[in-house]
Design an enzyme around this catalytic site. Structure first.
Site, mmCIF file in Angstrom:
data_model
loop_
_atom_site.group_PDB
_atom_site.id
_atom_site.type_symbol
_atom_site.label_atom_id
_atom_site.label_comp_id
_atom_site.label_asym_id
_atom_site.label_seq_id
_atom_site.Cartn_x
_atom_site.Cartn_y
_atom_site.Cartn_z
ATOM 1 N N GLU A 64 40.278 34.906 31.535
ATOM 2 C CA GLU A 64 39.852 34.379 32.828
ATOM 3 C C GLU A 64 38.925 33.191 32.646
ATOM 4 O OE1 GLU A 64 38.204 37.154 35.628
ATOM 5 O OE2 GLU A 64 39.619 38.723 35.057
ATOM 6 N N GLN A 113 42.488 43.320 44.700
ATOM 7 C CA GLN A 113 42.290 42.013 45.307
ATOM 8 C C GLN A 113 43.531 41.493 46.021
ATOM 9 O OE1 GLN A 113 40.647 40.228 41.609
ATOM 10 N NE2 GLN A 113 39.079 39.396 42.957
ATOM 11 N N HIS A 152 41.228 47.866 36.194
ATOM 12 C CA HIS A 152 40.432 46.716 36.613
ATOM 13 C C HIS A 152 39.541 47.127 37.789
ATOM 14 C CE1 HIS A 152 40.285 42.086 37.019
ATOM 15 N NE2 HIS A 152 39.362 42.581 37.819
ATOM 16 N N ASN A 171 39.320 46.097 32.004
ATOM 17 C CA ASN A 171 38.792 44.768 32.294
ATOM 18 C C ASN A 171 37.272 44.809 32.424
ATOM 19 O OD1 ASN A 171 39.358 41.861 33.331
ATOM 20 N ND2 ASN A 171 37.988 42.722 34.883
ATOM 21 N N GLU A 172 36.594 44.040 31.583
ATOM 22 C CA GLU A 172 35.163 43.762 31.684
ATOM 23 C C GLU A 172 34.268 44.992 31.874
ATOM 24 O OE1 GLU A 172 35.384 39.334 33.744
ATOM 25 O OE2 GLU A 172 35.066 41.084 35.020
ATOM 26 N N ASN A 218 36.867 36.667 29.075
ATOM 27 C CA ASN A 218 36.709 36.010 30.373
ATOM 28 C C ASN A 218 35.462 35.136 30.320
ATOM 29 O OD1 ASN A 218 38.876 37.519 31.162
ATOM 30 N ND2 ASN A 218 37.751 38.832 32.576
#
Length: 499
Positions: A417, A55, A157, A202-203, A343
């Site tokens: 998050e 990002q 991520h 991540n997630e 998150n």
């Protein structure tokens, strides 16, 4: 692609790490808000910023970096709105020193960032470590520490070397577990002496949802009714992907604990995403749907890492496709996190699809036979934002922290998050003054403060109860001893009289 803000709380019994994104909303913004003061949080409450590699970095082919899955995906016309990509992004690859300086000027002392897998190992295990990538992240870490900012490092991520996708299907294959282990080992060896907070992945649940259910992230797999991709099975592939990600996490943590943790003194966890849910109707079946929705999102990932198996709510309705852990895998999976990364963005209503008809895939196992929505009787659950299904519902922060704390035995939690994006209709003056973001922060931070107070009170009550039990036990012990001594004395007197 906004840079995010982080807030971190550390208590004796409870840790929260809250990340909040950085743009603003519009008129008519009414939320459960209240003034929130710094004094409501512990002295060691940290404020910071956070990013993820694709990002913000840019520099997508510089200094030896290889092609990632996102590099390839975003260059295919039609995959991304306006055919945009992250070739330059926020140009953090060249401006990271300036970014760190700005962060320091804001008074932050925590920074969460992720590693670009393709920058460290451009070809995964099929090639060599890229010194340019190691050098880049070393500069970030060293600069942060010089400024008194604590680095929080996420190893993976969403972005990965495209070669791993091409060779064996990446996370659909168990081969990916050892490739991830190589990445984790490289990071521990290269950065572990200075990084004290690690998250492996991540997630996993969001990655499975967006990449293998809805097909909106690479490799764009899906099937009806969730999407119309050229390849994929939305009922089976997400289960395989998450299973491989969890096993990869478990292997990495096992390695870290055996070879690095005692020397480096860090802690390690994994990040999961979860909405909070409320019953759509005031009926028991919808209250059960809330439990399933929580289990089929956050519990899907966290239960194996804490308890060693998938949630009983999933096993209850399991089909043969839900994987099982071997006894060896269970041994290293159970207890494989030092903390939970949570998150949380919003809250939705949940409706039961076992006893009621549902649409949009709610009647599928992968959805927990639950339909979720942000609307009830024509009224939204909270103010809409610029992200679909992300409504402003501050009370959900308190509820989700409480839920996770109770389900996982008060394990330390980092709320990694929580963010706000303005609707596309947001007027420029509102964006400039950022008034709605202030309201958003007030609402969610106030909810977080309530959660902390509640958990502290609960912990103190538990301690008090334990002390009472100990005191009661001592009283019973003393009473028993006193009665025994009296009985012995009486026996001695009786014996003397007889003599």
């Amino acid at each position: 692609m906004p840079v995010n803000d982080i807030i971190h709380v550390s208590l004796m019994f409870f840790v929260v790490y809250l990340l909040v994104s950085s743009t603003s909303n519009a008129e008519g913004f009414e939320i459960e808000s209240q003034d929130v003061r710094r004094s409501e949080f512990p002295d060691n409450f940290l404020f910071g910023t956070a990013v993820s590699s694709y990002q913000v970095e840019g520099g997508y082919l510089e200094d030896g970096k290889g092609l990632s899955n996102w590099d390839v995906f975003t260059h295919i016309p039609g995959n991304i709105k306006n055919n945009e990509n992250g070739d330059d992004a926020d140009d953090d690859y060249h401006l990271f020193l300036e970014d760190a300086e700005i962060a320091q000027s804001l008074g932050v002392n925590a920074y969460r960032f992720s590693i670009s897998w393709a920058r460290i190992l451009p070809r995964g295990s099929f090639g060599e470590v890229n010194p340019g990538g190691i050098k880049f992240y070393n500069k970030i870490i060293d600069n942060l520490l010089l400024r008194g900012i604590e680095p929080f490092l996420t190893i993976h991520h969403f972005d990965l070397p495209q070669e791993l996708e091409d060779r064996y299907g990446a996370w659909l294959s168990p081969l990916m577990q050892d490739d991830f282990l190589l990445l984790a080992k490289t990071c521990f060896k290269s950065f572990g002496g200075r990084v004290k907070y690690w998250t492996t992945i991540n997630e996993p649940n969001v990655f499975a949802e967006m990449s293998y259910v809805r097909g909106l992230y690479p490799p764009a797999h899906c099937s009806p009714p969730f999407g119309n991709c050229s390849v994929g099975n939305a009922d089976i592939e997400p289960l395989i992907v998450v299973h491989n990600m969890l096993l990869a996490h478990g292997k990495a943590v096992k390695l870290y604990r055996e070879r690095f943790q005692s020397k480096q003194g860090g802690s390690i966890g994994l990040v999961v995403q979860s909405h909070m849910y409320e019953p759509l109707r005031d009926v028991e079946s919808d209250r059960q749907a809330v439990n399933r929705a929580l289990a089929f999102t956050g519990g899907w990932v966290l239960d194996p890492l804490v308890f060693g198996d998938y949630p009983p709510e999933m096993r209850q309705y399991h089909r043969s496709e839900l994987p099982r852990f071997s006894s060896e895998e269970t041994e290293y999976m159970k207890g494989s996190i030092d903390f939970i990364g949570l998150n949380h963005y919003s809250t939705l209503y949940a409706k039961d699809c076992i006893h009621s008809p549902c649409v949009l895939g709610g009647d599928h196992f992968i959805r927990g036979f639950t339909f979720t929505t942000g609307e009830r009787d024509g009224t939204l659950i909270g103010e809409p934002t610029g992200v679909e299904r992300f409504y402003v519902v501050p009370r959900g922060m308190e509820k989700i922290v409480d839920h996770v704390s109770k389900r996982y035995n008060n394990m330390p939690i980092y709320v990694t998050e929580n963010g706000y994006c303005p609707p596309l209709t947001e007027a420029a003056p509102n964006l400039l003054h950022d008034v709605n973001r202030v309201h958003f922060y007030n609402g969610y931070l106030a909810a977080l403060a309530r959660a902390i107070r509640h958990l502290n009170k609960q912990t103190l009550e538990e301690i008090s109860f334990a002390v009472l039990k100990i005191r009661k036990g001592l009283e019973n012990y003393n009473r028993t001893n006193r009665n025994r001594r009296l009985a012995e004395k009486r026996e001695q007197l009786r014996t003397a009289c007889i003599s």
